[in-house]
Scaffold this motif. Structure first.
Motif, PDB file in Angstrom:
ATOM      1  N   VAL A  92      -5.172  25.617 107.978  1.00 18.01           N
ATOM      2  CA  VAL A  92      -5.472  26.668 106.993  1.00 18.01           C
ATOM      3  C   VAL A  92      -4.222  26.969 106.158  1.00 18.01           C
ATOM      4  N   LEU A  93      -3.085  27.160 106.836  1.00 15.95           N
ATOM      5  CA  LEU A  93      -1.845  27.463 106.115  1.00 15.95           C
ATOM      6  C   LEU A  93      -1.475  26.361 105.130  1.00 15.95           C
ATOM      7  N   GLU A  94      -1.558  25.102 105.600  1.00 16.34           N
ATOM      8  CA  GLU A  94      -1.212  23.972 104.727  1.00 16.34           C
ATOM      9  C   GLU A  94      -2.151  23.879 103.526  1.00 16.34           C
ATOM     10  N   THR A  95      -3.444  24.034 103.803  1.00 16.56           N
ATOM     11  CA  THR A  95      -4.425  23.910 102.727  1.00 16.56           C
ATOM     12  C   THR A  95      -4.238  25.011 101.687  1.00 16.56           C
ATOM     13  N   VAL A  96      -4.003  26.231 102.160  1.00 12.46           N
ATOM     14  CA  VAL A  96      -3.787  27.353 101.239  1.00 12.46           C
ATOM     15  C   VAL A  96      -2.525  27.112 100.398  1.00 12.46           C
ATOM     16  N   CYS A  97      -1.436  26.670 101.044  1.00  9.40           N
ATOM     17  CA  CYS A  97      -0.183  26.476 100.302  1.00  9.40           C
ATOM     18  C   CYS A  97      -0.310  25.339  99.281  1.00  9.40           C
ATOM     19  N   GLN A  98      -1.017  24.274  99.649  1.00 10.75           N
ATOM     20  CA  GLN A  98      -1.231  23.184  98.689  1.00 10.75           C
ATOM     21  C   GLN A  98      -2.074  23.667  97.504  1.00 10.75           C
ATOM     22  N   GLN A  99      -3.080  24.484  97.801  1.00  8.93           N
ATOM     23  CA  GLN A  99      -3.919  25.043  96.740  1.00  8.93           C
ATOM     24  C   GLN A  99      -3.090  25.973  95.850  1.00  8.93           C
ATOM     25  N   LEU A 100      -2.232  26.776  96.478  1.00 11.36           N
ATOM     26  CA  LEU A 100      -1.384  27.683  95.710  1.00 11.36           C
ATOM     27  C   LEU A 100      -0.460  26.913  94.779  1.00 11.36           C
ATOM     28  N   LYS A 101       0.019  25.747  95.259  1.00  8.45           N
ATOM     29  CA  LYS A 101       0.870  24.914  94.415  1.00  8.45           C
ATOM     30  C   LYS A 101       0.128  24.500  93.144  1.00  8.45           C
ATOM     31  N   VAL A 102      -1.104  24.068  93.321  1.00 10.53           N
ATOM     32  CA  VAL A 102      -1.927  23.667  92.172  1.00 10.53           C
ATOM     33  C   VAL A 102      -2.119  24.851  91.226  1.00 10.53           C
ATOM     34  N   TRP A 103      -2.453  25.994  91.777  1.00  8.69           N
ATOM     35  CA  TRP A 103      -2.685  27.176  90.944  1.00  8.69           C
ATOM     36  C   TRP A 103      -1.398  27.663  90.283  1.00  8.69           C
ATOM     37  N   GLN A 104      -0.287  27.600  91.030  1.00 11.84           N
ATOM     38  CA  GLN A 104       0.988  28.040  90.465  1.00 11.84           C
ATOM     39  C   GLN A 104       1.362  27.156  89.275  1.00 11.84           C
ATOM     40  N   THR A 105       1.116  25.855  89.404  1.00  9.96           N
ATOM     41  CA  THR A 105       1.404  24.906  88.328  1.00  9.96           C
ATOM     42  C   THR A 105       0.530  25.172  87.106  1.00  9.96           C
ATOM     43  N   MET A 106      -0.705  25.547  87.380  1.00 11.89           N
ATOM     44  CA  MET A 106      -1.672  25.838  86.311  1.00 11.89           C
ATOM     45  C   MET A 106      -1.269  27.110  85.566  1.00 11.89           C
ATOM     46  N   GLY A 107      -0.579  28.022  86.252  1.00 15.23           N
ATOM     47  CA  GLY A 107      -0.192  29.298  85.649  1.00 15.23           C
ATOM     48  C   GLY A 107      -1.059  30.417  86.202  1.00 15.23           C
ATOM     49  N   LEU A 108      -0.399  31.427  86.767  1.00 13.57           N
ATOM     50  CA  LEU A 108      -1.150  32.498  87.420  1.00 13.57           C
ATOM     51  C   LEU A 108      -1.268  33.706  86.502  1.00 13.57           C
ATOM     52  N   PRO A 109      -2.419  34.404  86.541  1.00 14.64           N
ATOM     53  CA  PRO A 109      -2.558  35.611  85.722  1.00 14.64           C
ATOM     54  C   PRO A 109      -1.576  36.703  86.177  1.00 14.64           C
ATOM     55  N   ALA A 110      -1.245  37.611  85.257  1.00 13.50           N
ATOM     56  CA  ALA A 110      -0.191  38.601  85.492  1.00 13.50           C
ATOM     57  C   ALA A 110      -0.402  39.436  86.756  1.00 13.50           C
ATOM     58  N   GLU A 111      -1.631  39.850  87.003  1.00 17.47           N
ATOM     59  CA  GLU A 111      -1.871  40.760  88.133  1.00 17.47           C
ATOM     60  C   GLU A 111      -2.031  40.039  89.463  1.00 17.47           C
ATOM     61  N   PHE A 112      -2.092  38.703  89.420  1.00 14.53           N
ATOM     62  CA  PHE A 112      -2.381  37.939  90.633  1.00 14.53           C
ATOM     63  C   PHE A 112      -1.174  37.847  91.557  1.00 14.53           C
ATOM     64  N   LYS A 113      -1.363  38.305  92.819  1.00 13.84           N
ATOM     65  CA  LYS A 113      -0.239  38.339  93.753  1.00 13.84           C
ATOM     66  C   LYS A 113      -0.221  37.186  94.747  1.00 13.84           C
ATOM     67  N   GLY A 114      -1.387  36.601  95.026  1.00 12.58           N
ATOM     68  CA  GLY A 114      -1.395  35.478  95.956  1.00 12.58           C
ATOM     69  C   GLY A 114      -2.612  35.421  96.851  1.00 12.58           C
ATOM     70  N   VAL A 115      -2.482  34.676  97.933  1.00 12.70           N
ATOM     71  CA  VAL A 115      -3.618  34.425  98.827  1.00 12.70           C
ATOM     72  C   VAL A 115      -3.330  34.958 100.230  1.00 12.70           C
ATOM     73  N   ALA A 116      -4.321  35.665 100.777  1.00  9.73           N
ATOM     74  CA  ALA A 116      -4.209  36.195 102.135  1.00  9.73           C
ATOM     75  C   ALA A 116      -4.782  35.191 103.132  1.00  9.73           C
ATOM     76  N   VAL A 117      -4.064  35.023 104.243  1.00 10.69           N
ATOM     77  CA  VAL A 117      -4.479  34.092 105.297  1.00 10.69           C
ATOM     78  C   VAL A 117      -4.613  34.865 106.609  1.00 10.69           C
ATOM     79  N   ASN A 118      -5.730  34.679 107.298  1.00 10.67           N
ATOM     80  CA  ASN A 118      -5.924  35.332 108.597  1.00 10.67           C
ATOM     81  C   ASN A 118      -5.127  34.606 109.666  1.00 10.67           C
ATOM     82  N   ILE A 119      -4.330  35.363 110.400  1.00  5.85           N
ATOM     83  CA  ILE A 119      -3.519  34.777 111.469  1.00  5.85           C
ATOM     84  C   ILE A 119      -4.046  35.285 112.810  1.00  5.85           C
ATOM     85  N   SER A 120      -4.386  34.348 113.685  1.00  7.58           N
ATOM     86  CA  SER A 120      -4.917  34.763 114.985  1.00  7.58           C
ATOM     87  C   SER A 120      -3.763  35.156 115.914  1.00  7.58           C
TER      88      SER A 120
END
Ligand code: C2E
Ligand code: CA
Ligand code: CA
Ligand code: CA
Length: 280
Positions: A92-120
């Protein structure tokens, strides 16, 4: 009467047997879920008062050919008991971070802070958890403040000093923490202040009661004033109706997540949301 009692017992035994078999099937299938590419993530938008996208919560999904779509509330406990949660949590962590990389490269909207991940709890308790998170972030080359780790209150009451130490080390890297299902556990200001917490997520049960039970106003108000003292934000979970959003807004809770705004969605639709920066 004796006979029917015996029958009832036999049915009971059969019921137990069935549960044991189902559980064994689930466990067996879960072992190969990652290697068979059966896991994916759904992203649920988090929004502010203006409907602007401020984040997503990543929610794990498991589709198995035989079992169908198995809800996380059924397979996460099994993953915890069997230790599969480590690999699954890392996935989950790897997939989210890889996705964030794609989105970060695309350019994030001003109010967007990131992605929450559930940790057991087991995942967090693992001795190398801090290093694992650091490695995953470095490998994906993303800003670490894009990651928001959701932990539960229960995790904060045991081994306070070691939990706090891990959280502070991650916090120093810029990683954020939210307390999930807040209000259902052992909340007390006294121990919350030991931990670097950025956000409290008000549990859906309080939101559900809002329009009928005045007591839930009191509870949410208490959470809001507590949060203001601690300098943390508050997000309401499980907002399903406009009336709930309006009541929350009127008592000063201004960030939300729930079906009223959007269901958890696949990454392509999440990307669309990011491109338009708003949900409405
Ligand atoms: P949670 O962390 O409290 O996640 C919120 C749950 O509420 C999600 O269920 C979400 O789909 C659902 N939800 C969102 N909006 C609404 C709404 O307006 N109304 C209602 N009734 N429900 C709403 P989901 O996806 O079935 O996940 C259930 C639980 O499974 C999560 O509860 C979380 O504890 C666990 N989980 C999910 N993904 C992961 C994961 O990657 N790792 C771990 N450790 N646990 C996970
Ligand atoms: Ca959560
Ligand atoms: Ca929750
Ligand atoms: Ca939960």
């Amino acid at each position: 009467a004796k006979e029917s009692g015996r029958n009832a017992f036999r049915f009971y035994q059969q019921g137990m047997q069935q549960q044991v078999t189902e559980r064994a099937l689930l466990e067996k299938a879960l072992h190969s879920a990652i290697s068979n590419d059966e896991l994916y993530l759904a992203y649920q938008p988090q929004v502010n008062e203006n409907g602007e996208l401020i984040g997503f919560e990543a929610l794990l999904r498991w589709f198995n050919k035989e079992l169908g779509l198995v809800p996380p509330n059924r397979f996460i406990p099994v993953a915890e008991e069997t230790g599969l949660i480590y690999d699954m949590g890392n996935w989950v962590l790897e997939t989210v971070c890889q996705q964030l990389k794609v989105w970060q490269t695309m350019g994030l909207p001003a109010e967007f802070k990131g992605v929450a991940v559930n940790i057991s709890p087991h995942q967090f308790a693992k001795e190398n958890f801090v290093e694992t998170v650091q490695c995953v972030i470095e490998a994906a080359q993303i800003d670490s403040d894009l990651l928001d780790l959701e932990i539960t209150e229960g995790m904060l009451v045991e081994n306070i000093s070691s939990v706090a130490e891990k959280m502070w080390r991650l916090k120093e890297q810029g990683i954020r923490f939210s307390i999930d299902d807040f209000g259902t556990g052992y909340s007390s200001l006294r121990y919350l202040q030991h931990f670097p917490i950025n956000q409290l997520k008000v549990d859906q049960s309080f939101v559900r009661d809002l329009s009928c039970d005045p007591k839930s106003h009191v509870i949410i108000n208490t959470i809001l004033s507590m949060a203001a003292h601690m300098n943390v934000t508050v997000l309401a979970e499980g907002v399903e109706r406009l009336i709930e959003k309006e009541i929350l807004s009127s008592i000063g809770c201004t960030t939300y997540q729930g079906y009223y705004f959007s269901m958890p969605v696949r990454e392509d639709l999440a990307t669309e949301y990011l491109r338009s920066a708003t949900i409405f």
